[in-house]
Every structure is written in C-alpha cells, then in structure tokens.
Design an enzyme around this catalytic site. Structure first.
Site, PDB file in Angstrom:
ATOM      1  N   GLU A  11       0.953  -1.078   0.123  1.00 52.48           N
ATOM      2  CA  GLU A  11       0.062  -0.054   0.091  1.00 52.48           C
ATOM      3  C   GLU A  11       0.826   1.112  -0.059  1.00 52.48           C
ATOM      4  OE1 GLU A  11      -3.604   1.658   2.486  1.00 52.48           O
ATOM      5  OE2 GLU A  11      -2.119   0.971   3.537  1.00 52.48           O
ATOM      6  N   ASP A 199     -11.250 -10.270   6.615  1.00 53.27           N
ATOM      7  CA  ASP A 199     -11.841 -11.256   7.063  1.00 53.27           C
ATOM      8  C   ASP A 199     -13.048 -10.942   7.687  1.00 53.27           C
ATOM      9  OD1 ASP A 199      -9.290 -10.669   8.467  1.00 53.27           O
ATOM     10  OD2 ASP A 199     -10.495 -11.983  10.001  1.00 53.27           O
TER      11      ASP A 199
END
Length: 231
Positions: A11, A199
């Site tokens: 990122e 998740d």
C-alpha cells in the site's frame, strides 16, 4: 503536511508511486518517504505490526515532520455483521481492547494518564468526513464509519470478535490504530483511520490472501489518493 502510516508495504508503494520529488530518511529501522502529491506535502511510512511499533513510528513522524494530519491505513478483521470482506471502515474513534487494569477498578480499554483516564481516542471529525467523501465513489465498495479496536493479538475466532463488538461497539479489529490515536491524542495531532476488511466474522470465504492484499491496497490507495485531493 499529511502523514500516512501504512500497515502494508504494497500500500505504501502504491502511494509513493503517485508522489513526486520523493526523498527517504530512516529512523529506528523505519523508512520515511516524503514528497508531493497534488502539490501537497506528504510523508509515508510502514510501521510494522503491533502497538509499540505503531506508537514509535507515530512519535517519530510527529517529531521529525510535524504533520498537520496523520492517517493510518491498512487491513482489519470484522467484529460486526455490518461489514464484510472488501468493505472499508472509517474510524470514528479507537480503543486499546487489550488494555486491562480491571482488577484496579478500571474499565477494560481505559488508559491511565497523569491527569486522568481515556478509553476512546477520538478521530478528527474533519478527517473522518473527508475520508468518507474520498471513499464514496470507489467502485463496488461498501463503506461504514465506526469504532476500531486495536490490540497486540491477532483475534481470529468468532466468539472473541463478537465480544469486542459487544464490549466496545466496534466494527473492526486490528493491531495499530489505537496506538497511533494514543500518540496523536498526547501530541494533539488530528488523526484518522482507514481500514479494508480482510476477513469477516466467520472465515475469509476461500478468498486467496495474496489476491485480497492486492485488492485491499488498490482500494485504500485510491481512497488516500482521493483524500489528498480533497483535504
């Protein structure tokens, strides 16, 4: 200047690739990359995993670059059914869920300071609203605002995650955001948290982790890019 603390190198690399006139300095084993994006001064750093790394990184960033704003960006796990894989969560405030001096009569999550106690580290309202605006047009992406719970433990099972939701009304859990908020609170620097859900409450539904890491970084880099344009 806008300070950006990332959880993932991929990122940070995505944001650095968009910047101009970059230079790199190293402090305590962390690389601080400064430059310009949309003619605005930025500095990007990957802090590493956990609250101590995040706190050390934040203090170094503040002392060496004096940023006007600090944004923490990365991935998180859902602790609420309101968010699932691929969603973005914008922090309204953060809490250190593993801070526990309840035996002394404190509430779980309360941090003691010389002049009092704090449980939630409030994110800056302007930063929060600008992040929301930056996220709203990202394709196929649901965005929620809420509380981020941070601790030095990877919380994986459903029961433990639901406890975080019940105790703190949190949307997501991770391992750095509240430590960054803690330091920003002490140093009076406005901060915000942007997290992509990696998740959900059950499992990651078979999504390949490497594939998701790329997806998450694309979304958060797009959001940070939009944020810098808007701020």
């Amino acid at each position: 200047m806008i300070g950006i603390i990332c959880a993932m190198q991929i990122e940070a690399d995505g944001i650095i690739a968009k910047a101009e006139n970059i230079s790199v300095k190293e402090f305590a084993g962390m690389k601080f990359t400064s430059g310009k994006l949309y003619n605005k001064d930025i500095v990007i750093v990957v802090c590493g995993v956990g609250k101590v790394n995040a706190a050390m990184c934040t203090l170094g960033l503040i002392e060496k670059y004096n940023p006007d704003i600090i944004i923490n960006s990365g991935v998180a796990g859902a602790v609420s059914p309101l968010v699932t894989i691929g969603d973005l969560v914008i922090g309204t405030k953060s809490v250190e869920h593993d801070m526990n001096t309840t035996v002394l009569g404190d509430e779980q999550g309360e941090v003691s300071f010389p002049n009092g106690k704090v449980m939630y580290f409030e994110c800056n309202n302007r930063v929060e609203e600008t992040l929301a605006q930056a996220c709203k047009d990202i394709k196929d992406t649901h965005c929620e605002k809420g509380i981020i719970a941070s601790g030095d433990i990877f919380v994986s099972d459903r029961k433990s995650r639901l406890k975080l939701n019940e105790r703190f009304n949190a949307l997501a859990c991770e391992m750095e955001g509240a430590a960054i908020g803690h330091v920003c609170h002490c140093c009076k620097v406005p901060y915000g948290i942007l997290r992509a859900i990696s998740d959900d409450l059950d499992e990651n539904k078979g999504m390949d982790f490497i594939k998701f890491t790329k997806l998450a970084s694309q979304k958060t880099v797009t959001a940070i890019d939009n944020f810098v344009k808007l701020v």
